[in-house]
Write a protein that holds these residues in place. Structure first.
Motif, PDB file in Angstrom:
ATOM      1  N   VAL A 255       0.843  -1.189   0.000  1.00 35.73           N
ATOM      2  CA  VAL A 255       0.000   0.000   0.000  1.00 35.73           C
ATOM      3  C   VAL A 255       0.880   1.240   0.000  1.00 35.73           C
ATOM      4  O   VAL A 255       0.637   2.210  -0.734  1.00 35.73           O
ATOM      5  CB  VAL A 255      -0.940   0.000   1.224  1.00 35.73           C
ATOM      6  CG1 VAL A 255      -1.757   1.286   1.266  1.00 35.73           C
ATOM      7  CG2 VAL A 255      -1.848  -1.214   1.194  1.00 35.73           C
ATOM      8  N   ASN A 256       1.920   1.208   0.812  1.00 34.28           N
ATOM      9  CA  ASN A 256       2.890   2.302   0.873  1.00 34.28           C
ATOM     10  C   ASN A 256       4.277   1.756   0.608  1.00 34.28           C
ATOM     11  O   ASN A 256       4.662   0.723   1.155  1.00 34.28           O
ATOM     12  CB  ASN A 256       2.859   2.982   2.249  1.00 34.28           C
ATOM     13  CG  ASN A 256       1.515   3.645   2.519  1.00 34.28           C
ATOM     14  OD1 ASN A 256       1.021   4.402   1.702  1.00 34.28           O
ATOM     15  ND2 ASN A 256       0.928   3.339   3.674  1.00 34.28           N
ATOM     16  N   GLY A 257       5.022   2.433  -0.221  1.00 30.07           N
ATOM     17  CA  GLY A 257       6.383   2.021  -0.510  1.00 30.07           C
ATOM     18  C   GLY A 257       6.459   0.994  -1.630  1.00 30.07           C
ATOM     19  O   GLY A 257       5.463   0.636  -2.254  1.00 30.07           O
ATOM     20  N   LYS A 258       7.668   0.496  -1.862  1.00 32.99           N
ATOM     21  CA  LYS A 258       7.947  -0.463  -2.925  1.00 32.99           C
ATOM     22  C   LYS A 258       8.327  -1.798  -2.309  1.00 32.99           C
ATOM     23  O   LYS A 258       8.999  -1.855  -1.286  1.00 32.99           O
ATOM     24  CB  LYS A 258       9.086   0.066  -3.809  1.00 32.99           C
ATOM     25  CG  LYS A 258       9.465  -0.850  -4.953  1.00 32.99           C
ATOM     26  CD  LYS A 258      10.634  -0.263  -5.730  1.00 32.99           C
ATOM     27  CE  LYS A 258      11.093  -1.229  -6.828  1.00 32.99           C
ATOM     28  NZ  LYS A 258      12.282  -0.719  -7.556  1.00 32.99           N
ATOM     29  N   CYS A 259       7.902  -2.880  -2.945  1.00 28.01           N
ATOM     30  CA  CYS A 259       8.193  -4.224  -2.430  1.00 28.01           C
ATOM     31  C   CYS A 259       9.653  -4.591  -2.682  1.00 28.01           C
ATOM     32  O   CYS A 259      10.163  -4.436  -3.795  1.00 28.01           O
ATOM     33  CB  CYS A 259       7.259  -5.232  -3.100  1.00 28.01           C
ATOM     34  SG  CYS A 259       7.432  -6.922  -2.463  1.00 28.01           S
ATOM     35  N   HIS A 260      10.308  -5.083  -1.650  1.00 28.92           N
ATOM     36  CA  HIS A 260      11.677  -5.555  -1.731  1.00 28.92           C
ATOM     37  C   HIS A 260      11.764  -6.919  -1.076  1.00 28.92           C
ATOM     38  O   HIS A 260      11.157  -7.168  -0.036  1.00 28.92           O
ATOM     39  CB  HIS A 260      12.651  -4.598  -1.028  1.00 28.92           C
ATOM     40  CG  HIS A 260      12.771  -3.259  -1.681  1.00 28.92           C
ATOM     41  ND1 HIS A 260      13.675  -2.984  -2.686  1.00 28.92           N
ATOM     42  CD2 HIS A 260      12.063  -2.107  -1.482  1.00 28.92           C
ATOM     43  CE1 HIS A 260      13.544  -1.722  -3.058  1.00 28.92           C
ATOM     44  NE2 HIS A 260      12.579  -1.177  -2.352  1.00 28.92           N
ATOM     45  N   ILE A 261      12.551  -7.831  -1.687  1.00 30.88           N
ATOM     46  CA  ILE A 261      12.764  -9.147  -1.110  1.00 30.88           C
ATOM     47  C   ILE A 261      13.970  -9.090  -0.171  1.00 30.88           C
ATOM     48  O   ILE A 261      15.040  -8.608  -0.538  1.00 30.88           O
ATOM     49  CB  ILE A 261      13.000 -10.193  -2.208  1.00 30.88           C
ATOM     50  CG1 ILE A 261      11.699 -10.498  -2.943  1.00 30.88           C
ATOM     51  CG2 ILE A 261      13.544 -11.494  -1.625  1.00 30.88           C
ATOM     52  CD1 ILE A 261      10.623 -11.141  -2.084  1.00 30.88           C
ATOM     53  N   THR A 262      13.774  -9.582   1.047  1.00 31.52           N
ATOM     54  CA  THR A 262      14.835  -9.670   2.040  1.00 31.52           C
ATOM     55  C   THR A 262      14.933 -11.124   2.514  1.00 31.52           C
ATOM     56  O   THR A 262      14.116 -11.964   2.138  1.00 31.52           O
ATOM     57  CB  THR A 262      14.552  -8.756   3.244  1.00 31.52           C
ATOM     58  OG1 THR A 262      13.474  -9.319   4.016  1.00 31.52           O
ATOM     59  CG2 THR A 262      14.171  -7.349   2.785  1.00 31.52           C
ATOM     60  N   SER A 263      15.912 -11.402   3.337  1.00 30.95           N
ATOM     61  CA  SER A 263      16.052 -12.756   3.863  1.00 30.95           C
ATOM     62  C   SER A 263      14.895 -13.157   4.761  1.00 30.95           C
ATOM     63  O   SER A 263      14.722 -14.324   5.074  1.00 30.95           O
ATOM     64  CB  SER A 263      17.377 -12.874   4.657  1.00 30.95           C
ATOM     65  OG  SER A 263      17.401 -11.930   5.715  1.00 30.95           O
ATOM     66  N   GLU A 264      14.070 -12.177   5.176  1.00 33.58           N
ATOM     67  CA  GLU A 264      12.875 -12.473   5.968  1.00 33.58           C
ATOM     68  C   GLU A 264      11.603 -12.454   5.133  1.00 33.58           C
ATOM     69  O   GLU A 264      10.500 -12.555   5.679  1.00 33.58           O
ATOM     70  CB  GLU A 264      12.740 -11.451   7.114  1.00 33.58           C
ATOM     71  CG  GLU A 264      13.720 -11.711   8.234  1.00 33.58           C
ATOM     72  CD  GLU A 264      14.516 -10.467   8.568  1.00 33.58           C
ATOM     73  OE1 GLU A 264      14.061  -9.359   8.239  1.00 33.58           O
ATOM     74  OE2 GLU A 264      15.587 -10.628   9.136  1.00 33.58           O
TER      75      GLU A 264
END
Length: 269
Positions: A255-264
């Protein structure tokens, strides 16, 4: 003497104040305990110079440039790509041959026994030469040994381009079938000879699980990110796509911001 000392202190203070105004301030540029250089910015508010920094996510710093393991990208390997193209895939052909010049022993039927391993070592060495000209050939994997002289059920392992997989696989199948018309391997002391007409060659279609396994390859997707990637065919090319990708069957929406893949997992930033 007191006046002279006061004047000297005042003069020194003016010089230090003048120097503080003209010399740009820098943050600490020392190295950490792991000898990885930290970020340091120098200069006035109008211009800054960034000192080379350490690489993240196991990236390697070579001549001031970070070389990132897949799927990481960015100047410091700080971000994971959402789509990674997989150029080649692992394929198999099931083969059964009957080795007529080798005496079978009951222990050979026990997977992992010394008799099994001794025969498999010779078989692999001979077949690596015998199968060498098959397109995409990378090796053999023995599944079982059974009585009847020695019946060897094994997989022929291939590495083929996904974009023209069907044509490449059929070419390898035809080459393999033709190769087995030769009844013996090399002419050295460990030569293996096959019973004519007893060999069987069976195609193994690529399954969804086979494609998923490509995204579990650490050279494609780092181990810590593998749970968040899955295989998808996009315009006849195979990709490993993350939960942040619009191509994902189950995309993660922010909804807010951009999706990023992290180790979690996926996060909105």
């Amino acid at each position: 003497m007191g006046v002279s000392l006061f004047a000297l202190c005042l003069w020194t203070g003016l010089i230090m104040a003048s120097t503080a105004e003209t010399v740009p301030a820098c943050t600490a540029s020392s190295t950490s305990a792991t000898n990885m250089p930290r970020v340091a910015k120098c200069g006035s508010t109008s211009s800054t110079t960034v000192v080379p920094v350490g690489c993240l996510n196991e990236g390697m710093l070579v001549e001031g440039v970070c070389h990132c393991p897949s799927p990481y990208t960015g100047q410091r390997c700080e971000e994971a790509k959402n789509e990674i193209q997989v150029v080649t895939v692992v394929a198999t052909i099931n083969v059964s041959v009957t080795v007529k010049n080798w005496k079978f022993s009951p222990e050979m039927a026990i997977y992992g026994s010394s008799a099994f391993n001794s025969f498999v070592k010779i078989f692999e060495e001979q077949m690596n030469i015998f199968y060498a000209d098959i397109p995409g050939y990378t090796g053999v994997k023995v599944i079982r040994l059974s009585n009847g002289s020695v019946i060897v059920d094994h997989e022929v392992l291939l590495q083929l381009h996904f974009s023209d997989f069907n044509a490449s696989y059929n070419a390898s199948m035809n080459n393999l079938t033709q190769t087995l018309q030769n009844n013996c391997t090399s002419n050295d002391k460990d030569q293996l000879c096959f019973t004519e007409g007893a060999s069987r060659v069976t195609a193994v279609p690529l399954s969804p699980e086979d494609l998923s396994d490509e995204c579990k390859n650490a050279s494609v997707v780092a181990h810590n990110l593998q749970p968040y990637y899955e295989a998808q065919v996009i315009n006849n090319t195979l990709h490993c796509v993350s939960n942040c990708s619009t191509w994902s069957p189950h995309p993660f929406h922010c909804v807010n911001g951009k999706c990023h893949i992290t180790s979690e997992g996926p996060k909105c930033q």
